[in-house]
Design a protein around this motif. Structure first.
Motif, PDB file in Angstrom:
ATOM      1  N   LEU A 164       0.829  -1.210   0.000  1.00 15.56           N
ATOM      2  CA  LEU A 164       0.000   0.000   0.000  1.00 15.56           C
ATOM      3  C   LEU A 164       0.864   1.262   0.000  1.00 15.56           C
ATOM      4  N   SER A 165       1.976   1.210   0.738  1.00 15.42           N
ATOM      5  CA  SER A 165       2.882   2.356   0.752  1.00 15.42           C
ATOM      6  C   SER A 165       3.479   2.590  -0.629  1.00 15.42           C
ATOM      7  N   ARG A 166       3.919   1.492  -1.264  1.00 14.98           N
ATOM      8  CA  ARG A 166       4.487   1.622  -2.608  1.00 14.98           C
ATOM      9  C   ARG A 166       3.416   2.058  -3.613  1.00 14.98           C
ATOM     10  N   LEU A 167       2.193   1.552  -3.441  1.00 16.27           N
ATOM     11  CA  LEU A 167       1.093   1.951  -4.323  1.00 16.27           C
ATOM     12  C   LEU A 167       0.833   3.449  -4.200  1.00 16.27           C
ATOM     13  N   ALA A 168       0.889   3.977  -2.982  1.00 18.71           N
ATOM     14  CA  ALA A 168       0.687   5.419  -2.787  1.00 18.71           C
ATOM     15  C   ALA A 168       1.762   6.221  -3.517  1.00 18.71           C
ATOM     16  N   GLU A 169       3.007   5.720  -3.497  1.00 21.42           N
ATOM     17  CA  GLU A 169       4.090   6.409  -4.205  1.00 21.42           C
ATOM     18  C   GLU A 169       3.842   6.395  -5.715  1.00 21.42           C
ATOM     19  N   VAL A 170       3.385   5.243  -6.222  1.00 20.37           N
ATOM     20  CA  VAL A 170       3.113   5.152  -7.656  1.00 20.37           C
ATOM     21  C   VAL A 170       1.980   6.093  -8.045  1.00 20.37           C
ATOM     22  N   GLU A 171       0.933   6.139  -7.218  1.00 22.85           N
ATOM     23  CA  GLU A 171      -0.194   7.015  -7.540  1.00 22.85           C
ATOM     24  C   GLU A 171       0.204   8.481  -7.468  1.00 22.85           C
ATOM     25  N   ALA A 172       1.144   8.812  -6.592  1.00 20.66           N
ATOM     26  CA  ALA A 172       1.646  10.191  -6.555  1.00 20.66           C
ATOM     27  C   ALA A 172       2.389  10.531  -7.853  1.00 20.66           C
ATOM     28  N   GLU A 173       3.177   9.569  -8.359  1.00 16.06           N
ATOM     29  CA  GLU A 173       3.853   9.773  -9.642  1.00 16.06           C
ATOM     30  C   GLU A 173       2.825   9.934 -10.766  1.00 16.06           C
ATOM     31  N   ARG A 174       1.760   9.123 -10.707  1.00 16.44           N
ATOM     32  CA  ARG A 174       0.721   9.225 -11.732  1.00 16.44           C
ATOM     33  C   ARG A 174       0.077  10.611 -11.720  1.00 16.44           C
ATOM     34  N   ARG A 175      -0.277  11.097 -10.513  1.00 16.01           N
ATOM     35  CA  ARG A 175      -0.921  12.405 -10.420  1.00 16.01           C
ATOM     36  C   ARG A 175      -0.002  13.512 -10.944  1.00 16.01           C
ATOM     37  N   ALA A 176       1.290  13.407 -10.622  1.00 17.81           N
ATOM     38  CA  ALA A 176       2.236  14.420 -11.086  1.00 17.81           C
ATOM     39  C   ALA A 176       2.311  14.429 -12.611  1.00 17.81           C
ATOM     40  N   ALA A 177       2.336  13.227 -13.210  1.00 18.30           N
ATOM     41  CA  ALA A 177       2.391  13.149 -14.672  1.00 18.30           C
ATOM     42  C   ALA A 177       1.100  13.685 -15.287  1.00 18.30           C
ATOM     43  N   GLU A 179      -0.980  15.911 -14.043  1.00 16.24           N
ATOM     44  CA  GLU A 179      -1.059  17.366 -13.895  1.00 16.24           C
ATOM     45  C   GLU A 179      -0.174  18.071 -14.925  1.00 16.24           C
ATOM     46  N   LEU A 180       1.017  17.505 -15.161  1.00 15.78           N
ATOM     47  CA  LEU A 180       1.904  18.103 -16.154  1.00 15.78           C
ATOM     48  C   LEU A 180       1.315  18.004 -17.549  1.00 15.78           C
ATOM     49  N   LEU A 181       0.748  16.828 -17.863  1.00 13.61           N
ATOM     50  CA  LEU A 181       0.155  16.654 -19.192  1.00 13.61           C
ATOM     51  C   LEU A 181      -1.035  17.587 -19.383  1.00 13.61           C
ATOM     52  N   GLU A 182      -1.812  17.764 -18.329  1.00 11.73           N
ATOM     53  CA  GLU A 182      -2.949  18.683 -18.414  1.00 11.73           C
ATOM     54  C   GLU A 182      -2.465  20.108 -18.654  1.00 11.73           C
ATOM     55  N   SER A 183      -1.349  20.460 -18.008  1.00 12.12           N
ATOM     56  CA  SER A 183      -0.801  21.803 -18.195  1.00 12.12           C
ATOM     57  C   SER A 183      -0.290  22.004 -19.617  1.00 12.12           C
ATOM     58  N   LEU A 184       0.293  20.945 -20.186  1.00 16.61           N
ATOM     59  CA  LEU A 184       0.855  21.046 -21.531  1.00 16.61           C
ATOM     60  C   LEU A 184      -0.202  20.884 -22.611  1.00 16.61           C
ATOM     61  N   GLY A 185      -1.272  20.176 -22.266  1.00 19.22           N
ATOM     62  CA  GLY A 185      -2.301  19.900 -23.252  1.00 19.22           C
ATOM     63  C   GLY A 185      -1.978  18.639 -24.032  1.00 19.22           C
ATOM     64  N   GLY A 186      -2.944  18.159 -24.802  1.00 18.63           N
ATOM     65  CA  GLY A 186      -2.710  16.979 -25.610  1.00 18.63           C
ATOM     66  C   GLY A 186      -2.916  15.701 -24.826  1.00 18.63           C
ATOM     67  N   ALA A 187      -2.574  14.574 -25.445  1.00 17.91           N
ATOM     68  CA  ALA A 187      -2.727  13.255 -24.828  1.00 17.91           C
ATOM     69  C   ALA A 187      -1.416  12.501 -24.966  1.00 17.91           C
ATOM     70  N   ASP A 188      -1.328  11.400 -24.237  1.00 19.22           N
ATOM     71  CA  ASP A 188      -0.121  10.582 -24.294  1.00 19.22           C
ATOM     72  C   ASP A 188      -0.513   9.116 -24.179  1.00 19.22           C
ATOM     73  N   PRO A 189      -0.328   8.321 -25.233  1.00 18.80           N
ATOM     74  CA  PRO A 189      -0.676   6.898 -25.168  1.00 18.80           C
ATOM     75  C   PRO A 189       0.075   6.158 -24.074  1.00 18.80           C
ATOM     76  N   GLY A 190       1.313   6.589 -23.822  1.00 18.09           N
ATOM     77  CA  GLY A 190       2.098   5.943 -22.773  1.00 18.09           C
ATOM     78  C   GLY A 190       1.464   6.106 -21.405  1.00 18.09           C
ATOM     79  N   LEU A 191       0.884   7.279 -21.157  1.00 18.84           N
ATOM     80  CA  LEU A 191       0.215   7.522 -19.881  1.00 18.84           C
ATOM     81  C   LEU A 191      -1.021   6.637 -19.755  1.00 18.84           C
ATOM     82  N   ASP A 192      -1.767   6.499 -20.822  1.00 17.51           N
ATOM     83  CA  ASP A 192      -2.953   5.630 -20.787  1.00 17.51           C
ATOM     84  C   ASP A 192      -2.563   4.187 -20.499  1.00 17.51           C
ATOM     85  N   ARG A 193      -1.490   3.725 -21.116  1.00 20.07           N
ATOM     86  CA  ARG A 193      -1.039   2.348 -20.878  1.00 20.07           C
ATOM     87  C   ARG A 193      -0.611   2.151 -19.425  1.00 20.07           C
ATOM     88  N   LEU A 194       0.106   3.129 -18.890  1.00 18.95           N
ATOM     89  CA  LEU A 194       0.552   3.029 -17.499  1.00 18.95           C
ATOM     90  C   LEU A 194      -0.633   3.087 -16.538  1.00 18.95           C
TER      91      LEU A 194
END
Length: 416
Positions: A164-177, A179-194
């Motif tokens: 659960l601790s490691r899952l929380a770290e992964v989800e924090a990385e997901r949220r950071a990615a 938020e950045l993608l939302e700021s930049l606009g567009g989509a990323d297939p790699g993010l969807d796969r992850l």
């Protein structure tokens, strides 16, 4: 069912008082241990989750053992309470009361619920009967049940908490990615796969963490792989964000390096032309000619500024192209300067040999051999080679070495 009788004399009043005190303390300690067990994080996780697989089996076993524990504790406590009530009756306890206390405290007074008799083992007159235990036997039966539950809960907590601790770290990385993608606009297939992979492994972590256990320890390989993927994606998006925020400055930086590169390439060509005029050489490094191609790449990177990159969708690609271009420009500049230095080294070598020749001529004069005809011929031979264009450095070095040896020989003769 008749009460069993003890084949022993009733205990004394002091014995009964001491035993009741011990049993009260025992009851309190057992109750505290059971409450502490239920408050344990692993127990809480196990009770509040909808599970499956190996973890569901552990949950069922823990619940069954915990139910038996509480049942035994309740029955044990009822007998102790009955003994306390009997002991607290007014008046000095006589033999009859002491006998009843003895039966409660030392006899098989803890009656377990009747176990249903399977149909194939029943008879027409069979009546299910419950098992009877002494208070001591009830505690002895509770002890391994408690230890089994505690071990199962602790083992599960070790695995589950880590996951659960490691899952929380992964989800924090997901949220950071995200938020950045939302700021930049567009989509990323790699993010969807992850995201899909994270959703799959998160479901396992939350419903069957023991499926991700190896030798009693959490196996975080799947989570770590997803986290690395999000981290790499985040770094790329951060680079894209930096590029977007400082796009013009970075392009100006690359242009400045390319200007230095053009100067270095021009210098290398000029030095090469000079060397070919002044030095006899069979091989020179290839001239660097990277500035034109890199300038074309810079122009290509600049164009997306008005297109997809300006809308956000192309910033990641543009960031990678700019980073590659920066590295290529820096590498090309270093190589051009190195090449110019290598070529210039031939001219430097000629100047070094000329300086050594003049130094040894001064040394010969200081030794009184300025008019020595042999030294004069050796000097002129070396000088002619060094001051003739193009200069043969190999022959000039041989001639200079011969002159040095001659001067040195004269110096040793003077010392003797």
């Amino acid at each position: 069912m008749s009460d069993p009788r003890l084949d022993r004399p009733p205990m004394s009043r002091d014995e009964a008082d001491r035993m009741l005190a011990r049993l009260r303390d025992e009851r309190e300690r057992i109750g505290a241990a059971l409450l502490e067990l239920e408050a344990h994080q692993g127990y809480q996780l196990l009770e509040g989750a909808t599970l499956r697989g190996a973890t569901l089996r552990v949950q069922s076993e823990v619940r069954a053992r915990a139910a038996s524990l509480w049942l035994l504790f309740d029955l044990h406590g009822r007998v102790v309470s009955a003994a306390e009530e009997l002991w607290a009756r007014p008046g000095r306890p006589g033999q009859a009361r002491l006998a009843e206390l003895t039966r409660l405290l030392e006899g098989p007074s803890v009656e377990l619920p009747a176990v249903e008799v399977p149909l194939e083992r029943r008879t027409l007159l069979a009546v299910p009967s419950g098992e009877r235990l002494t208070l001591r036997a009830a505690v002895e039966r509770m002890t391994p049940l408690y230890e089994d539950v505690a071990r199962s809960v602790a083992a599960l907590d070790t695995v589950w908490s880590t996951l659960l601790s490691r899952l929380a770290e992964v989800e924090a990385e997901r949220r950071a990615a995200e938020e950045l993608l939302e700021s930049l606009g567009g989509a990323d297939p790699g993010l969807d796969r992850l995201r899909d992979e994270l959703e799959a492994v998160a479901a396992v972590v939350r419903t069957d963490p023991l499926a991700l256990a190896r030798d009693g320890h959490a196996d975080t390989a799947r989570l770590d792989a997803v986290r690395s993927g999000f981290a790499e994606l985040r770094r790329g998006l951060e680079e894209a964000e930096r590029l977007r925020d400082g796009f013009a400055d970075r392009l100006r930086g690359v242009a400045s390096v390319l200007e230095l590169l053009r100067d270095a390439e021009a210098e290398a060509r000029a030095v090469r032309d000079e060397v070919l005029t002044k030095i006899t050489t069979s091989a020179l490094p290839d001239l660097p000619e990277a500035s034109a191609a890199l300038a074309d790449r810079l122009a290509a990177v600049t164009r997306p500024r008005q297109g997809a990159a300006a809308r956000g969708g192309g910033w990641r690609e543009a960031a990678q192209r700019v980073a590659d271009l920066e590295r290529a420009a820096d590498t090309a500049l270093a190589r051009a300067r190195e090449t110019a230095g290598l070529i210039r080294g031939l001219l430097d070598r000629r100047e070094e040999l000329r300086g050594r020749l003049d130094a040894y001529r001064v040394k010969a004069a200081r030794l009184g051999h300025a008019e020595d005809p042999d030294l004069a011929r050796s000097y002129e031979q070396a000088r002619e080679l060094l001051w003739t264009s193009p200069c043969d450095l190999r022959k000039a070095t041989v001639a200079l070495t011969a002159y040095q040896r001659a001067v040195t020989s004269r110096a040793k003769g003077a010392d003797r």
